[in-house]
Design a protein around this motif. Structure first.
Motif, PDB file in Angstrom:
ATOM      1  N   LEU A   1     -25.559  13.695   1.237  1.00 64.06           N
ATOM      2  CA  LEU A   1     -26.146  12.442   0.671  1.00 64.06           C
ATOM      3  C   LEU A   1     -25.617  11.221   1.431  1.00 64.06           C
ATOM      4  O   LEU A   1     -26.587   9.886   1.099  1.00 64.06           O
ATOM      5  CB  LEU A   1     -25.081  11.998  -0.845  1.00 64.06           C
ATOM      6  CG  LEU A   1     -25.742  13.634  -1.928  1.00 64.06           C
ATOM      7  CD1 LEU A   1     -24.875  12.868  -2.986  1.00 64.06           C
ATOM      8  CD2 LEU A   1     -27.026  13.423  -2.600  1.00 64.06           C
ATOM      9  N   LEU A   2     -24.097  10.862   1.870  1.00 68.31           N
ATOM     10  CA  LEU A   2     -23.984   9.572   2.787  1.00 68.31           C
ATOM     11  C   LEU A   2     -25.446   9.471   3.788  1.00 68.31           C
ATOM     12  O   LEU A   2     -25.597   7.972   3.745  1.00 68.31           O
ATOM     13  CB  LEU A   2     -22.527   9.848   2.976  1.00 68.31           C
ATOM     14  CG  LEU A   2     -21.358   9.674   2.302  1.00 68.31           C
ATOM     15  CD1 LEU A   2     -20.135   9.559   2.793  1.00 68.31           C
ATOM     16  CD2 LEU A   2     -21.250   8.482   2.436  1.00 68.31           C
ATOM     17  N   LEU A   3     -25.712  10.833   4.886  1.00 71.94           N
ATOM     18  CA  LEU A   3     -26.359  10.178   6.142  1.00 71.94           C
ATOM     19  C   LEU A   3     -28.156  10.288   5.255  1.00 71.94           C
ATOM     20  O   LEU A   3     -28.615   8.955   6.026  1.00 71.94           O
ATOM     21  CB  LEU A   3     -26.688  11.795   6.653  1.00 71.94           C
ATOM     22  CG  LEU A   3     -24.766  12.202   6.454  1.00 71.94           C
ATOM     23  CD1 LEU A   3     -24.988  13.174   7.914  1.00 71.94           C
ATOM     24  CD2 LEU A   3     -24.827  10.918   8.173  1.00 71.94           C
ATOM     25  N   THR A   4     -28.292  10.226   3.998  1.00 73.49           N
ATOM     26  CA  THR A   4     -29.414  10.063   4.571  1.00 73.49           C
ATOM     27  C   THR A   4     -29.983   9.006   3.653  1.00 73.49           C
ATOM     28  O   THR A   4     -30.901   8.010   3.392  1.00 73.49           O
ATOM     29  CB  THR A   4     -30.213  10.939   2.591  1.00 73.49           C
ATOM     30  OG1 THR A   4     -30.023  12.000   2.880  1.00 73.49           O
ATOM     31  CG2 THR A   4     -31.142  10.773   1.883  1.00 73.49           C
ATOM     32  N   CYS A   5     -28.914   8.208   3.019  1.00 71.17           N
ATOM     33  CA  CYS A   5     -28.685   6.276   2.174  1.00 71.17           C
ATOM     34  C   CYS A   5     -28.653   6.076   3.056  1.00 71.17           C
ATOM     35  O   CYS A   5     -28.857   5.166   4.068  1.00 71.17           O
ATOM     36  CB  CYS A   5     -27.571   6.593   1.028  1.00 71.17           C
ATOM     37  SG  CYS A   5     -27.493   7.220   0.023  1.00 71.17           S
ATOM     38  N   ALA A   6     -27.970   6.260   4.611  1.00 71.62           N
ATOM     39  CA  ALA A   6     -27.432   5.616   5.867  1.00 71.62           C
ATOM     40  C   ALA A   6     -29.114   5.918   6.326  1.00 71.62           C
ATOM     41  O   ALA A   6     -29.185   4.941   6.969  1.00 71.62           O
ATOM     42  CB  ALA A   6     -26.468   6.451   7.004  1.00 71.62           C
ATOM     43  N   GLY A   7     -29.800   6.541   6.140  1.00 69.57           N
ATOM     44  CA  GLY A   7     -31.080   6.562   7.166  1.00 69.57           C
ATOM     45  C   GLY A   7     -32.217   5.402   6.151  1.00 69.57           C
ATOM     46  O   GLY A   7     -32.511   5.115   7.074  1.00 69.57           O
ATOM     47  N   VAL A   8     -31.646   5.760   5.334  1.00 69.48           N
ATOM     48  CA  VAL A   8     -32.893   4.650   4.388  1.00 69.48           C
ATOM     49  C   VAL A   8     -32.270   3.064   4.742  1.00 69.48           C
ATOM     50  O   VAL A   8     -33.428   2.963   4.966  1.00 69.48           O
ATOM     51  CB  VAL A   8     -32.458   5.066   2.749  1.00 69.48           C
ATOM     52  CG1 VAL A   8     -33.443   4.017   2.203  1.00 69.48           C
ATOM     53  CG2 VAL A   8     -33.012   6.568   2.541  1.00 69.48           C
ATOM     54  N   VAL A   9     -31.524   2.632   4.736  1.00 72.19           N
ATOM     55  CA  VAL A   9     -31.441   1.101   4.805  1.00 72.19           C
ATOM     56  C   VAL A   9     -31.025   1.069   6.444  1.00 72.19           C
ATOM     57  O   VAL A   9     -30.455  -0.218   7.041  1.00 72.19           O
ATOM     58  CB  VAL A   9     -30.157   0.868   4.076  1.00 72.19           C
ATOM     59  CG1 VAL A   9     -30.737   0.927   2.204  1.00 72.19           C
ATOM     60  CG2 VAL A   9     -28.585   2.076   3.989  1.00 72.19           C
ATOM     61  N   GLY A  10     -30.517   2.128   7.215  1.00 74.15           N
ATOM     62  CA  GLY A  10     -30.274   1.809   8.561  1.00 74.15           C
ATOM     63  C   GLY A  10     -28.910   1.097   8.404  1.00 74.15           C
ATOM     64  O   GLY A  10     -28.793   0.467   9.662  1.00 74.15           O
ATOM     65  N   ILE A  11     -27.915   1.702   7.835  1.00 74.12           N
ATOM     66  CA  ILE A  11     -26.666   1.292   7.989  1.00 74.12           C
ATOM     67  C   ILE A  11     -26.133   2.395   8.129  1.00 74.12           C
ATOM     68  O   ILE A  11     -25.640   3.841   7.086  1.00 74.12           O
ATOM     69  CB  ILE A  11     -25.926   0.371   6.914  1.00 74.12           C
ATOM     70  CG1 ILE A  11     -26.914  -0.850   6.306  1.00 74.12           C
ATOM     71  CG2 ILE A  11     -25.062  -0.115   6.211  1.00 74.12           C
ATOM     72  CD1 ILE A  11     -26.435  -0.830   5.059  1.00 74.12           C
ATOM     73  N   ARG A  12     -24.675   2.369   9.155  1.00 74.69           N
ATOM     74  CA  ARG A  12     -23.615   3.753   9.404  1.00 74.69           C
ATOM     75  C   ARG A  12     -22.111   3.244   8.629  1.00 74.69           C
ATOM     76  O   ARG A  12     -21.539   3.509   9.484  1.00 74.69           O
ATOM     77  CB  ARG A  12     -23.777   4.431  10.271  1.00 74.69           C
ATOM     78  CG  ARG A  12     -25.021   4.064  10.743  1.00 74.69           C
ATOM     79  CD  ARG A  12     -25.394   5.460  11.929  1.00 74.69           C
ATOM     80  NE  ARG A  12     -26.488   5.867  12.458  1.00 74.69           N
ATOM     81  CZ  ARG A  12     -27.049   5.962  14.543  1.00 74.69           C
ATOM     82  NH1 ARG A  12     -26.378   5.432  14.795  1.00 74.69           N
ATOM     83  NH2 ARG A  12     -27.974   5.529  14.056  1.00 74.69           N
TER      84      ARG A  12
END
Length: 472
Positions: free
Chosen positions: A98-109
């Motif tokens: 879930l975290l990696l998916t969210c990071a991919g959506v908004v370009g934030i890590r």
């Protein structure tokens, strides 16, 4: 990149523009001032190999919680414990997805930036606070082990009783270790550089596991070989409680201390604040590649945890303590080497855990400031002083496991990743009532129930005076 959703058919909605950002690198959180280099969340990326990333994440997962797992098994039973361990491992892997998916959506890590994207400045503050509380608890548990074990090791080498000399006091020694070993490592600028120390730390814990298995076959049920039985003979009441008297393993059991079991397991699997920084520094980063790092790390730690808990429990059964090393002989050379290995492992883990706290504080207090060595050093010093004071004041490690595992652990594993997924992934990518979002919602509700149940049982134990049955 793997983050392109097949449902989009090549057209990205405005809210999902972050998918493209994964191709373009990180976005500056603020505009660059004239004459200043643009401020990036992390300007160091793509240098850490897959193997080193696995070492770093495994080291972030593995820590002091491994010493409490046999105690947790004693209060749940072998089968029930292993089932819980497997469930928490799978759920932890899902939450990283879930975290990696969210990071991919908004370009934030950055975990804190995800909180800001989901709920604005208040979300950023909440996430940074939870990360700080959890990792301070984790650092405290590591230093607590140093405090309790290093006097025994040095006293054995010097053939002296730790209680008799001021320079063998645990409170004094943790300060020395913090200044001479932990602080220099914590001052490194990038997390990827700690991959080698992480590998050494994991090797030490593997040696600990092998020794636990060996001690099971060596001791069996002949507890007279262990000096702990001498102590129990000096206190007949302790022996009458059944120190290894039956040597019968319980498959399923429930008692008042079971409320600590799931928090201990959850505490042992939390690595989520470190996931996104490790993703940042991963060579050829992608969601699939980072998920593979997470799965390998979690799988390896599941095997190590399961074996350590099982053989530790089958050595001492219902009388195992919350810190398992206290059950073994203080004079045996192998156990002395094990203590040294565990001390080295937890000492090298502290800097890895300190990185997310410092990053969270910088994101919270100095979001638009360029990197400063002075600020970098001062934050590390303040954190180490705070944690040392906390460790000197806290009476037992069980309380650290229980409180941290019941509050910040479910927040980081269950609640925050599910909320981020529901808020950040746009409805054009996943409709509100799609199966992935329903799964995320149930995942968050499970975390809330877990937190409420664990805290309720722990408060009940404290109120009835049963929380001290840890053996410490």
């Amino acid at each position: 990149m793997e983050l392109q959703d097949p449902k989009m058919n090549g057209a990205l909605p405005v809210d999902a523009g972050g998918y493209r950002q994964e191709h373009e690198g990180f976005l500056p959180s603020h505009g660059a001032a004239p004459g200043r280099k643009p401020v990036q969340f992390m300007d160091f990326e793509g240098k850490t190999s897959f193997g080193m990333s696995v070492f770093n994440l495994s080291n972030a997962i593995m820590g002091s919680g491994i010493l409490g797992l046999a105690y947790a098994m004693a209060h749940t039973g072998v089968i029930f414990f292993l089932a819980l361990l497997l469930c928490i491992a799978l759920l932890s892997s899902y939450s990283i997805h879930l975290l990696l998916t969210c990071a991919g959506v908004v370009g934030i890590r950055a975990y804190e930036q995800l909180g800001q994207r989901a709920f604005g400045p208040a979300g950023k503050v909440v996430v940074a606070t939870v990360i700080c509380l959890h990792n301070i608890g984790a650092m405290s548990s590591y230093l607590f082990i140093i405090k309790s074990e290093i006097p025994l090791v040095i006293g054995t080498f010097l053939n002296m009783e730790p209680e008799g000399s001021w320079f063998l006091k645990g409170n004094f020694l943790i300060i020395i270790v913090s200044v001479l070993i932990i602080l220099p490592l914590a001052l490194m600028k990038h997390l990827g550089y700690l991959g080698y120390t992480s590998g050494l730390s994991l090797t030490c814990m593997l040696f600990f596991l092998i020794s636990v298995i060996y001690q099971k076959f060596k001791l069996g049920c002949a507890v007279g070989l262990n000096e702990t039985i001498v102590e129990s003979r000096a206190h007949p009441g302790a022996f009458s409680q059944g120190f290894n008297s039956s040597c019968e393993a319980q498959m399923f059991t429930v008692d008042s201390q079971m409320s600590y079991t799931v928090p201990i397991i959850a505490f042992a699997f939390v690595c989520h604040p470190e996931v996104l920084p490790i993703y940042t520094e991963l060579y050829r980063p992608s969601q699939r590649r980072m998920q593979a790092v997470a799965n390998v790390s979690i799988g390896a730690m599941f095997c190590m945890y399961g074996l350590t808990a099982t053989f530790g429990y089958l050595t001492f059964y219902s009388t195992v303590k919350a810190e398992m090393l206290h059950m073994y002989s203080k004079q045996e050379k192998l156990i002395l080497c094990v203590r040294l290995a565990v001390l080295l492992a937890v000492t090298l883990t502290v800097p890895v855990v300190l990185f997310p706290i410092r990053r969270a504080l910088q994101q919270l207090l100095f979001p638009s400031k360029a990197f400063s060595w002075l600020r970098h050093v001062v934050i590390a010093l303040i954190l180490l002083v705070l944690v040392n004071v906390l460790v000197i004041c806290v009476p037992t490690i069980q309380d650290i496991f229980g409180v941290v595992g019941s509050t910040s652990a479910p927040s980081l594993i269950f609640i925050l990743p599910s909320i981020f997924y529901l808020r950040i992934v746009p409805s054009e990518v996943e409709p509100l009532f799609s199966w992935p979002k329903i799964q995320a919602l149930c995942f968050g509700i499970l975390g809330v129930l877990f937190m409420a149940t664990s805290l309720g049982f722990m408060f009940a134990n404290w109120a009835t005076g049963q929380s001290g049955v840890s053996g410490h």
